[in-house]
Design an enzyme around this catalytic site. Structure first.
Site, PDB file in Angstrom:
ATOM      1  CB  CYS A  13     -11.473 -30.783 -41.510  1.00  9.05           C
ATOM      2  SG  CYS A  13     -11.675 -29.022 -41.912  1.00  9.05           S
ATOM      3  CB  CYS A  75      28.925  -4.729 -32.672  1.00  6.34           C
ATOM      4  SG  CYS A  75      29.834  -5.694 -33.885  1.00  6.34           S
ATOM      5  CB  CYS A  78      28.049  -9.932 -34.215  1.00  8.00           C
ATOM      6  SG  CYS A  78      29.661  -9.397 -33.608  1.00  8.00           S
ATOM      7  CB  CYS A 235      16.169  35.600  -7.503  1.00  6.54           C
ATOM      8  SG  CYS A 235      15.984  37.382  -7.308  1.00  6.54           S
ATOM      9  CG  ASP A 646      -0.647  -5.316 -20.093  1.00  6.15           C
ATOM     10  OD1 ASP A 646      -0.471  -6.144 -20.988  1.00  6.15           O
ATOM     11  OD2 ASP A 646      -0.685  -5.596 -18.880  1.00  6.15           O
ATOM     12  CG  ASP A 849       3.230  -4.158 -18.926  1.00  3.33           C
ATOM     13  OD1 ASP A 849       3.237  -4.834 -19.961  1.00  3.33           O
ATOM     14  OD2 ASP A 849       2.376  -4.285 -18.041  1.00  3.33           O
TER      15      ASP A 849
END
Length: 964
Positions: A13, A75, A78, A235, A646, A849
């Site tokens: 609007c 890498c 880049c 031991c 989550d 996850d």
């Protein structure tokens, strides 16, 4: 000055337009030329970032958003080259670049952005074929391996359908060879299954390259051995060292509490057993759980009986001798008569030492041959020195002054008796530590009722194979994992999940081995048998966790490795000090002090402190429906201050359903659902399943789809009945230039109900919104409140819209909400919290996850026993309740506190006991500590540690809300 026109979204609007106009007027170097609800035009010679920030802060969207898949970046340099080039552009507001994806906001065109990247020598992936591949995996041995591979495969052009230690299923635009390369570079192996389904064709067809023969690396085997001859932490160190020296052993965990060893690798069990025997100990292989348990019970019973018999014989001699001395009897050689009588007692004591005390001397001799010292070394030196001195006095009393002609035969007998009875009580208490594991093993029935040709026959469990039809009668235990094909009943699954309420089972439901049928009769088809059942896997996980070591245990092991030699040196120094500087008779004081130092020092308590607590704590967790991968995770969980949850499937039921529709063209509601469901047939997403299920409930006929594509975290696209369809969130619509601002009110209405609005665009025009709701679990609110009362910061992390997430968070009282996050962004949020100094536990329920679960200090999977959940995190909750998260954290704290109590007691005991034994209190008291009292203290220290650890069996979560 450059003139730039930008699209606007969610501007509905003139009031919204005026708000944007006012915000722009405050920005330096930016001049507004024109604006309406769909676009704005500005003039500027600077970056657009301030403009984007100002408009998005108002809740509107501006500019174009591109997510371009990249190739050729190897890498960080880049990535930096592309970032530098984009930084020089005024028409780019925000960007995020990694080796796989360029995520860019701005007024730049997609072609111009592509040209920049290509001119730098890299590629933008623009054409693809999406195919469904199934692979068999090798080399994955644990949940961390699964999480590591999941992280490597989490890319926009790869959708993971299923992933566990053995199987990988993906939908991807990459070739099968590309997927195999990712797997092998991660350190594992993959082989392509023969069935390949092409599900998408976009521009050109890419033929998969011929698959190379996979290099299959042998997967680690797990061998369990029952050990004998172990008495202390020294031991344990010796046995672990001997096993690790065997070729093919990759890792080993020796549990002093259970006298077991778990060995990982490819080494032959006989070679390992031989190495243990060469080190001076005994070992035998455990074929299965039942055999192991029977053998351990036999060993414990035999050990207890032997210790009681030896202790009785020792005390039968030692108590009368000690009573003689206490009540005024002479223990000095002052005549021929006393010489003869004490000589006879000396021979009787010698017979006692070579019978009841023989294990101490045999074990100490074996240790000497292998150039090490153990608790047995201390006991044998102490008791042996007391007997030799006494016999020397008996044989040649004239060599000693009259005051030094005291004999100490009672000390040798009493020390052997007290320490042996301490071992007996320790063995009895130790046998209780694995009760939880024993109860799990008891759940497995030994027979099953097989139905063939209408005939029911009872067969041994070993005769049951996958695919057989089994009968489950009322009151019987489920023999194997299977699928119900006939009948209904209620099953008690509390022994696996910790959930007290019985679960209704009907046709199509799964049943798990070890659960108990309460009523009704079921026919079910065997699916997983033997070691593949959920119960067997739980038992294996519990055993591995009980044998694992937290950092505190490794500290104790390090101290124990030098403890006994240090005590021997202290004893020598003590003897020399008393001999040269002590009062007369110096030889007597020297003997008493040195012997007492040797006897009182107890590495046994130090060695038992951690494994006893871990064994009991992990077992108690299993009883509560919490599976723990290793003890290190428990130590990490004890210091957690932030819980990240989550939303879908964790806070909610994980069973979304369609609850609302909004339509903006000539489609009917049925047509809207039919188109959306037809498109979503190709997706595995829970929201997609909800739409498809809604169509099925309305009995709508679904049409085939073509050119199906998935966009991780955004939506899907494809063709249905000649209609080009887009289905997804607002970002997806804006990215594809779909106008949605006129639907803002409806979007807000649906979101404010706690539902997730999903847009459907038809042929480039918004067709409608489908509202999908996933109801909150009934115990989520009480569980969140409980965690907050524990002082934990609770954060909700979701890919859902901000408005929907906020509604859910308000219902739960969660103030920290991170919404609208792509799957690969969840791990970034975990990192952000960690950078703020938080110690984070991530709680999730699915494969998306997994990267966040692996990155957090502790990952907790809401698995309900699924394969993916068990492999994805350090903790797995067998019941789908957030109260399990609080239970796990409380139990971890209780276990760590118990470990610290045991270690503190062991350290304090030795720190105080050794100086007192050496005679530091002699100037105040005028007497030395008796070796007999030292022997009693040594036995008591071990019993105290074992008893304190067993208190964890009584642990109860602080849940007042669990009944609600």
């Amino acid at each position: 000055m450059n003139t730039i026109t930008l699209p606007l979204a969610n501007v509905s609007c003139m009031h919204c337009v005026n708000k944007i106009r006012d915000a722009i007027s405050l920005l330096p170097n930016i001049q507004l030329i024109d604006i309406d609800t769909e676009q704005l035009t500005v003039s500027t010679d600077s970056s657009l970032s301030d403009l984007f920030d100002a408009i998005t802060a108002l809740g509107y969207q501006v500019g174009f958003h591109y997510q371009l898949p990249l190739a050729g970046l190897s890498c960080g340099r880049c990535v930096a080259k592309i970032e530098q080039a984009l930084n020089e552009r005024h028409d780019i507001a925000h960007f995020d670049i990694n080796k796989q994806l360029a995520d860019v906001y701005g007024s730049i065109s997609e072609q111009a952005l592509t040209n920049i990247i290509v001119e730098l020598g890299y590629q933008v992936v623009t054409t693809s074929v999406t195919q469904h591949y199934d692979f068999t995996l090798n080399g994955l041995s644990c949940g961390k391996c699964v999480a590591k591979l999941t992280t490597a495969l989490t890319q926009d052009n790869i959708e993971i359908i299923a992933l566990d230690k053995n199987v990988l299923s993906v939908i991807t635009s990459l070739t099968a060879a590309d997927i195999i390369t990712i797997v092998t570079t991660t350190g594992y192996q993959a082989a392509l299954s023969t069935d390949i389904q092409t599900t998408t064709e976009v521009d050109t067809l890419v033929t998969p390259e011929p698959e190379p023969e996979p290099i299959i690396a042998p997967q680690d085997n797990v061998t369990q051995l029952l050990l004998s001859g172990l008495t202390c932490a020294s031991c344990v160190a010796s046995v672990e060292k001997a096993i690790k020296a065997v070729d093919g052993v990759s890792n080993v965990n020796v549990n002093l509490a259970e006298r077991t060893a778990l060995i990982y690798g490819q080494a032959q069990s006989q070679a390992i057993i031989q190495a243990i025997e060469n080190a001076g100990y005994g070992a035998e292989e455990s074929e299965d759980d039942q055999t192991r348990r029977i053998r351990q019970q036999q060993q414990n019973q035999q050990t207890f009986k032997t210790h009681i018999r030896n202790a009785t014989a020792s005390l039968a001699l030692g108590v009368p001798l000690m009573a003689w001395g206490i009540f005024g009897g002479s223990m000095v050689i002052d005549s021929t008569t006393s010489q003869i009588s004490w000589g006879i007692i000396g021979l009787i004591t010698l017979a006692l030492l070579v019978t009841a005390g023989k294990d101490f001397y045999i074990n100490s001799w074996k240790a000497f041959l292998h150039h090490r010292a153990t608790m047995d070394t201390l006991v044998s030196l102490g008791t042996g020195a007391a007997w030799l001195f006494s016999m020397a006095v008996v044989i040649a009393p004239n060599l000693f002054p009259l005051t030094a002609r005291h004999v100490y035969f009672e000390a040798s007998a009493m020390i052997i008796g007290l320490i042996t009875i301490g071992h007996a009580l320790e063995a009895r208490a130790r046998s209780r530590t694995s009760k939880a594991l024993e109860r799990l093993i008891d759940l497995q029935p030994q027979t099953a009722i097989v139905v063939e040709d209408g005939q029911e026959t009872e067969r041994p469990l070993s005769a049951v194979i996958s695919g057989m039809v089994l009968r489950l009668k009322p009151g019987a235990k489920v023999a194997v994992d299977g699928l119900v094909i006939e009948g209904t009943s209620y099953l008690d699954e509390s022994m696996l999940t910790g959930e007290p309420l019985a679960v209704h089972k009907k046709m199509g439901d799964h049943v798990r081995a070890g659960t108990i049928n309460q009523q009704g009769s079921l026919l079910f088809k065997a699916e997983h048998i033997g070691s593949d059942t959920m119960l067997a896997r739980i038992i294996q996980l519990v055993r591995q966790a009980q044998s694992s070591k937290p950092a505190l245990a490794r500290l104790a092991d390090t101290i124990s490795s030098v403890f006994v030699p240090s005590v021997m040196i202290i004893a020598i120094i003590t003897a020399m000090a008393w001999y040269y500087f002590g009062p007369q008779p110096a030889s007597v004081y020297m003997l008493v002090a040195a012997t007492t130092v040797l006897i009182i020092a107890c590495p046994c308590a130090l060695g038992l402190a951690t494994p006893m607590s871990v064994t009991v704590g992990v077992g108690r967790a299993a009883e509560l429906g919490i599976l723990i991968k290793d003890a290190e995770a428990m130590q990490q969980a004890a210091s957690i201050d932030t819980v990240v949850l989550d939303k879908t499937g964790t806070l909610t039921e994980g069973k979304p359903q369609v609850v609302d529709y909004k339509i903006y063209n000539a489609l009917t509601r049925e047509q809207l659902v039919q188109l959306a469901a037809s498109l979503e047939q190709g997706s595995e997403h829970p929201l997609a399943n909800a739409i498809v299920k809604s169509a099925q409930q309305q009995q709508l006929q679904l049409s085939p789809h073509h050119d199906f594509m998935t966009y991780s975290g955004l939506g899907v696209s494809g063709t249905v009945d000649q209609h080009q369809l887009l289905l997804g969130n607002a970002k997806f619509m804006v990215k594809n230039n779909i106008t949605i601002n006129h639907a803002e009110t409806d979007f807000d209405f649906i979101a404010n109900q706690g539902a997730t609005p999903v847009y459907l665009a038809q042929n480039g025009v918004l067709a409608g919104i489908i509202g999908i709701s996933d109801p909150l679990r009934k115990d989520s609110l009480s569980a969140v409140k409980r965690m907050q009362k524990m002082g934990l910061k609770v954060v909700m992390l979701t890919g859902d819209s901000v408005k929907t997430a906020q509604v859910i968070a308000n219902k739960l009282g969660i103030t920290d909400v991170v919404a609208d996050v792509l799957p690969d962004g969840k791990a970034a949020q975990i990192t952000l919290l960690q950078q703020q100094g938080r110690r984070v536990v991530m709680v999730g329920d699915g494969i998306n996850d997994a990267p966040a679960l692996a990155l957090a200090e502790v990952g907790i999977a809401m698995g309900s026993g699924t394969d993916v959940a068990i492999e994805s995190a350090q903790f797995t909750l067998m019941r789908h309740s957030l109260h399990g998260v609080a239970d796990a954290l409380e139990l971890s704290k209780a276990t760590l506190r118990n470990i610290k109590e045991n270690l503190f007691g062991a350290f304090v005991y030795n720190t105080l006991g050794i100086p007192i034994a050496a005679g530091v209190l002699f100037p105040l008291t005028g007497t030395l500590l008796s070796p007999v009292i030292a022997g009693a203290a040594m036995a008591l220290s071990s019993i105290t540690v074992v008893s304190n650890a067993n208190r964890l069996r009584l642990f109860k979560p602080s849940r007042q809300d669990q009944e609600k």
